[in-house]
Motif scaffolding. Structure first.
Motif, PDB file in Angstrom:
ATOM      1  N   ALA A 152     -20.284   8.742 -16.234  1.00 21.81           N
ATOM      2  CA  ALA A 152     -21.610   8.256 -15.844  1.00 21.81           C
ATOM      3  C   ALA A 152     -22.625   9.378 -16.054  1.00 21.81           C
ATOM      4  O   ALA A 152     -22.306  10.554 -15.882  1.00 21.81           O
ATOM      5  CB  ALA A 152     -21.595   7.821 -14.391  1.00 21.81           C
TER       6      ALA A 152
ATOM      7  N   GLU B  89     -12.529  -0.450 -20.314  1.00 22.70           N
ATOM      8  CA  GLU B  89     -13.955  -0.612 -20.570  1.00 22.70           C
ATOM      9  C   GLU B  89     -14.207  -0.461 -22.060  1.00 22.70           C
ATOM     10  O   GLU B  89     -13.572   0.357 -22.726  1.00 22.70           O
ATOM     11  CB  GLU B  89     -14.782   0.428 -19.812  1.00 22.70           C
ATOM     12  CG  GLU B  89     -14.826   0.208 -18.314  1.00 22.70           C
ATOM     13  CD  GLU B  89     -15.724   1.204 -17.605  1.00 22.70           C
ATOM     14  OE1 GLU B  89     -16.221   0.871 -16.520  1.00 22.70           O
ATOM     15  OE2 GLU B  89     -15.927   2.318 -18.145  1.00 22.70           O
TER      16      GLU B  89
ATOM     17  N   TYR C  79     -17.320   0.146 -24.976  1.00 21.69           N
ATOM     18  CA  TYR C  79     -18.674   0.690 -25.099  1.00 21.69           C
ATOM     19  C   TYR C  79     -19.200   0.454 -26.509  1.00 21.69           C
ATOM     20  O   TYR C  79     -18.432   0.424 -27.470  1.00 21.69           O
ATOM     21  CB  TYR C  79     -18.675   2.192 -24.805  1.00 21.69           C
ATOM     22  CG  TYR C  79     -17.853   2.581 -23.608  1.00 21.69           C
ATOM     23  CD1 TYR C  79     -18.375   2.516 -22.330  1.00 21.69           C
ATOM     24  CD2 TYR C  79     -16.535   3.003 -23.765  1.00 21.69           C
ATOM     25  CE1 TYR C  79     -17.616   2.867 -21.221  1.00 21.69           C
ATOM     26  CE2 TYR C  79     -15.763   3.355 -22.672  1.00 21.69           C
ATOM     27  CZ  TYR C  79     -16.303   3.284 -21.400  1.00 21.69           C
ATOM     28  OH  TYR C  79     -15.538   3.621 -20.310  1.00 21.69           O
TER      29      TYR C  79
ATOM     30  N   LEU D 262     -20.996 -10.662 -22.922  1.00 21.15           N
ATOM     31  CA  LEU D 262     -21.798  -9.456 -22.748  1.00 21.15           C
ATOM     32  C   LEU D 262     -22.837  -9.670 -21.659  1.00 21.15           C
ATOM     33  O   LEU D 262     -23.383 -10.768 -21.510  1.00 21.15           O
ATOM     34  CB  LEU D 262     -22.496  -9.069 -24.059  1.00 21.15           C
ATOM     35  CG  LEU D 262     -21.609  -8.793 -25.271  1.00 21.15           C
ATOM     36  CD1 LEU D 262     -22.480  -8.351 -26.455  1.00 21.15           C
ATOM     37  CD2 LEU D 262     -20.569  -7.736 -24.958  1.00 21.15           C
ATOM     38  N   ALA D 263     -23.109  -8.599 -20.908  1.00 20.30           N
ATOM     39  CA  ALA D 263     -24.173  -8.639 -19.900  1.00 20.30           C
ATOM     40  C   ALA D 263     -25.393  -7.928 -20.462  1.00 20.30           C
ATOM     41  O   ALA D 263     -25.271  -6.833 -21.014  1.00 20.30           O
ATOM     42  CB  ALA D 263     -23.714  -7.964 -18.612  1.00 20.30           C
TER      43      ALA D 263
ATOM     44  N   GLY E 269     -28.257  -5.545 -21.301  1.00 22.28           N
ATOM     45  CA  GLY E 269     -28.572  -4.177 -20.914  1.00 22.28           C
ATOM     46  C   GLY E 269     -27.398  -3.361 -20.407  1.00 22.28           C
ATOM     47  O   GLY E 269     -27.578  -2.220 -19.975  1.00 22.28           O
ATOM     48  N   LEU E 270     -26.196  -3.908 -20.432  1.00 30.53           N
ATOM     49  CA  LEU E 270     -25.021  -3.197 -19.921  1.00 30.53           C
ATOM     50  C   LEU E 270     -24.213  -2.647 -21.092  1.00 30.53           C
ATOM     51  O   LEU E 270     -23.702  -3.413 -21.918  1.00 30.53           O
ATOM     52  CB  LEU E 270     -24.154  -4.142 -19.073  1.00 30.53           C
ATOM     53  CG  LEU E 270     -22.926  -3.511 -18.406  1.00 30.53           C
ATOM     54  CD1 LEU E 270     -23.357  -2.452 -17.389  1.00 30.53           C
ATOM     55  CD2 LEU E 270     -22.074  -4.585 -17.725  1.00 30.53           C
ATOM     56  N   ASN E 271     -24.125  -1.316 -21.155  1.00 25.65           N
ATOM     57  CA  ASN E 271     -23.355  -0.697 -22.241  1.00 25.65           C
ATOM     58  C   ASN E 271     -21.867  -0.656 -21.929  1.00 25.65           C
ATOM     59  O   ASN E 271     -21.033  -0.675 -22.824  1.00 25.65           O
ATOM     60  CB  ASN E 271     -23.861   0.731 -22.496  1.00 25.65           C
ATOM     61  CG  ASN E 271     -23.180   1.359 -23.694  1.00 25.65           C
ATOM     62  OD1 ASN E 271     -23.136   0.776 -24.768  1.00 25.65           O
ATOM     63  ND2 ASN E 271     -22.625   2.560 -23.504  1.00 25.65           N
ATOM     64  N   ARG E 272     -21.498  -0.587 -20.639  1.00 27.63           N
ATOM     65  CA  ARG E 272     -20.099  -0.599 -20.218  1.00 27.63           C
ATOM     66  C   ARG E 272     -19.666  -2.038 -19.992  1.00 27.63           C
ATOM     67  O   ARG E 272     -20.183  -2.707 -19.100  1.00 27.63           O
ATOM     68  CB  ARG E 272     -19.914   0.178 -18.919  1.00 27.63           C
ATOM     69  CG  ARG E 272     -20.179   1.660 -19.017  1.00 27.63           C
ATOM     70  CD  ARG E 272     -20.218   2.264 -17.615  1.00 27.63           C
ATOM     71  NE  ARG E 272     -20.303   3.704 -17.658  1.00 27.63           N
ATOM     72  CZ  ARG E 272     -19.262   4.519 -17.549  1.00 27.63           C
ATOM     73  NH1 ARG E 272     -18.058   4.016 -17.395  1.00 27.63           N
ATOM     74  NH2 ARG E 272     -19.422   5.818 -17.608  1.00 27.63           N
ATOM     75  N   ILE E 273     -18.738  -2.493 -20.771  1.00 26.57           N
ATOM     76  CA  ILE E 273     -18.290  -3.877 -20.666  1.00 26.57           C
ATOM     77  C   ILE E 273     -16.873  -3.877 -20.110  1.00 26.57           C
ATOM     78  O   ILE E 273     -15.929  -3.422 -20.774  1.00 26.57           O
ATOM     79  CB  ILE E 273     -18.326  -4.574 -22.029  1.00 26.57           C
ATOM     80  CG1 ILE E 273     -19.727  -4.458 -22.623  1.00 26.57           C
ATOM     81  CG2 ILE E 273     -17.879  -6.016 -21.911  1.00 26.57           C
ATOM     82  CD1 ILE E 273     -19.801  -4.822 -24.075  1.00 26.57           C
TER      83      ILE E 273
END
Length: 685
Positions: free
Chosen positions: A446, A601, A603, A632-633, A635-639
């Motif tokens: 993070a 995860e 990325y 995909l969410a 704006g979320l780079n960690r999926i």
């Protein structure tokens, strides 16, 4: 001691058990080089002593097939032309076991990155170093060799093989280690891809040229000697496969240097013979023309003079002379050590495959030498020629051609506890005394409070099998065992980035012994790595009561999470029905019929994401899922990716490899999918 060098290791999750620890003061730590274990192997190795000289010999028929079943009466052995009585003879089958195919399809390229455990010493049949002479081999020839070497790793390396990929100029770091792990071998090939080669240049006879020729020649002999010494104490059939454009000895122009180079070549052959290492050489120039070609420059033969008719014959004669000179050393090393010299061929893959097949079996033949064989003559040890003949004239035999009259050094005394642990840490083998499983876990860090980039931390989990621990009765009524644990993390250049050496006491009530046997002990090491790249984690454990040792290592390739390329964290496997996720992530032992949960995860997926799950056993694919879409969410780079893999009730127990492939189906074709592996073991209920 700096904070960077302090131990950052802790023992975790021995539920209800007591523990204490202290640093092993006697353990002296430094950067560990990839030296082989010094523990004497149980199986035969080549020995030269005043009481016994052993040679290894390969017998084949006219089609190159190995011939077994011969006795001492089928051979005639001569030393310096005098017949000798054969006192020892045995045939050793070095053919690797045929892997179980399961119910899947084998694909060498598919399973090339699958991780593998450290093999046990008695499982090894063949050990081979593939050595690239990047001093004398041109960059163009090197680029033609590497696809053949990659094919060799994908298709020829079998269970029971131990392989090292090395280069004369070094710089390979831990990729040079002997391993059966295709992930390491494949990474070694990738590291080779960026290398530039040398070139063959005619020696003019000047002092500087002669010195340069000797230095480059010595570089190759030195690397060969290093490889031979690394192979010396390893079990099974041993060989070096050398790729080179040629090693010329300038006998006419540099007489003094040529004498030194010849002696170096002979010493290398002697060291190879007394170590039982056959040298196979592959001429990396491929097919060389035997006549003038369109690429020959006739105008440069005699500058300023017209080209006389017939100058093509001069070119051909010069080329043939140069070829003979380049091949002299290669032919000598192969013929003197029982190997084969492959030349005038572009079939590099076939030559590698034939070399491996030729290592399938050999005779170990011994005789008692004369006492004066080891006496000095004018202060110098004498070289003794050995000749082996067959009574059957239709068979062929290759063997080491001689030995230098220097007996092997006496073995050292028993190693200390500390030395045994370091040997286990360095060794390519699993001693089998204590079963271990090493699991490195990592994910993208993070960002810091101000958005700054933070280093990645690897959490290395070491699962110690509780069934292999000897618990002694203590006066307080408890059962206890003392464990010595060492662990280290290395960068690709073998620079030590973290280490720990500690002693633990595990104490349980008598009624808790079954729990310890079932759950084992989990050890954790946190390693902060400076940047993306390849790292290796190593660990060794010793039971203080029995002296039994276990070891494990794992290659970790941490991606650059800041790049736009898609990447994947480590994959965690667990059985939700049994509870402790961390213990399961470390041990990864499941029963047939289990629904195994997987999680990781992903990325860098921008427009879409899908994954595939595959399962392999011994290189054979036994399961492959259809593409699984992952939402995909914004704006979320960690999926986060989670799912379940149902293991059939009738699935055979054994070791398997789990592969997760992540790809963006809408990404450009040049963007490669990301792959992550882990291994697991199925155990019968």
């Amino acid at each position: 001691m700096s904070s960077r060098d302090r131990d950052i290791v802790s023992l975790i999750r021995i539920r209800g058990f007591h523990r204490r620890s202290r640093v092993l003061a006697a353990m002296v730590w430094s950067t560990v080089s990839p030296a082989p274990s010094q523990t004497p192997p149980a199986d035969p190795v080549i020995r030269v002593s005043v009481n016994l000289v052993q040679i290894d010999a390969v017998v084949t028929d006219s089609k190159g097939r190995h011939i077994a079943g011969l006795t001492a009466d089928d051979f005639q052995l001569l030393e310096d032309g005098k017949p000798q009585k054969i006192t020892h003879l045995s045939y050793l089958d070095a053919t690797p076991p045929v892997p179980s195919a399961g119910n899947g399809k084998h694909s060498g390229s598919e399973a090339i990155l699958a991780p593998s455990r450290k093999p046990k010493r008695d499982e090894i049949r063949r050990r081979v170093m593939v050595l690239l002479d990047d001093v004398h081999t041109t960059t163009e020839d090197m680029m033609r060799l590497l696809p053949a070497a990659k094919k060799f790793v994908a298709e020829q390396v079998q269970p029971g093989d131990l392989v090292s990929i090395a280069a004369v100029r070094g710089g390979m770091g831990f990729y040079e280690q002997f391993t059966s792990d295709r992930a390491i071998l494949n990474a070694a090939m990738d590291k080779m891809m960026g290398r530039t080669g040398g070139s063959y240049e005619d020696t003019t006879g000047g002092a500087a040229d002669c010195l340069r020729a000797q230095m480059l020649f010595d570089a190759v002999m030195g690397k060969l000697s290093w490889g031979i010494q690394s192979l010396n104490q390893l079990p099974g059939r041993k060989a070096i496969v050398l790729f080179s454009d040629g090693l010329s000895i300038p006998r006419q122009l540099c007489s003094a240097e040529a004498k030194t180079m010849t002696e170096s070549m002979q010493r290398t052959a002697d060291l190879s013979n007394r170590s039982g290492v056959a040298i196979y050489v592959i001429d990396s120039r491929g097919i060389t023309p035997g006549q003038a070609t369109a690429g020959d420059r006739f105008d440069q033969m005699i500058p300023g003079e017209p080209i006389p008719f017939g100058n093509s014959s001069v070119i051909v004669s010069t080329r043939n002379y140069q070829t003979i000179a380049l091949q002299e050393t290669s032919d000598f090393l192969a013929s003197q050590t029982g190997g084969i010299f492959y030349h005038n061929t572009n079939g590099f893959s076939d030559a590698l495959a034939k070399s491996m097949d030729d290592m399938g079996g050999y005779y170990l033949i011994g005789f008692q030498p004369a006492r004066n064989d080891f006496e000095l003559k004018n202060g110098v040890s004498v070289y003794h020629k050995v000749q082996l003949k067959l009574v059957r004239t239709r068979l062929n035999v290759r063997h080491g051609r001689g030995f230098l009259g220097v007996p092997d050094a006496e073995p050292a005394g028993p190693p200390t506890r500390e030395r045994m642990l370091v040997n286990a840490l360095e060794s390519p083998f699993d001693s089998g005394g204590i079963r271990l499983r090493l699991t490195p876990l990592y994910s993208a860090p993070a960002p810091g409070a101000s958005g700054e980039r933070r280093p990645t931390t690897i959490r290395a989990l070491l699962a110690i099998d509780g069934r292999d621990l000897h618990l002694a009765d203590w006066d307080d009524g408890r059962k206890k065992v003392v464990l010595d644990v060492v662990a280290a993390a290395y960068a690709a250049d073998y620079k030590l980035i973290s280490h720990s050496s500690q002693e633990y006491m595990v104490s349980v009530k008598p009624e808790e012994r079954p729990k310890l046997a079932a759950s084992g002990v989990t050890y954790q090491m946190m390693v902060e790595i400076p940047k993306s790249g390849a790292y290796q984690i190593r660990a060794a454990v010793r039971d203080g009561a029995t002296g039994l040792i276990g070891s494990a290592n794992s290659l970790v390739i941490v991606p650059d999470f800041e790049r736009s390329q898609i990447s994947v964290s480590s994959v965690v496997l667990s059985d939700p029905a049994t509870g402790d996720e961390l213990e399961q992530a470390a041990a990864r032992e499941f029963h047939p019929g289990t629904s195994v949960a997987y999680g990781c995860e992903v990325y860098g997926a921008k427009s879409g994401l899908e994954i595939e799950i595959r399962l392999f056993r011994d290189g054979a694919r036994v399961f492959a899922s259809a593409p699984i879409p992952i939402p995909l969410a914004p704006g979320l780079n960690r999926i986060p990716v989670v799912g379940h893999l149902n293991l059939p009730v009738g699935m055979a127990p054994g070791d398997y490899q789990f592969e997760l492939i992540a790809r963006d189906p809408r990404a450009p074709p040049k963007q490669q999918p990301a792959t992550q592996w882990t291994d697991l073991t199925l155990v019968a209920r």
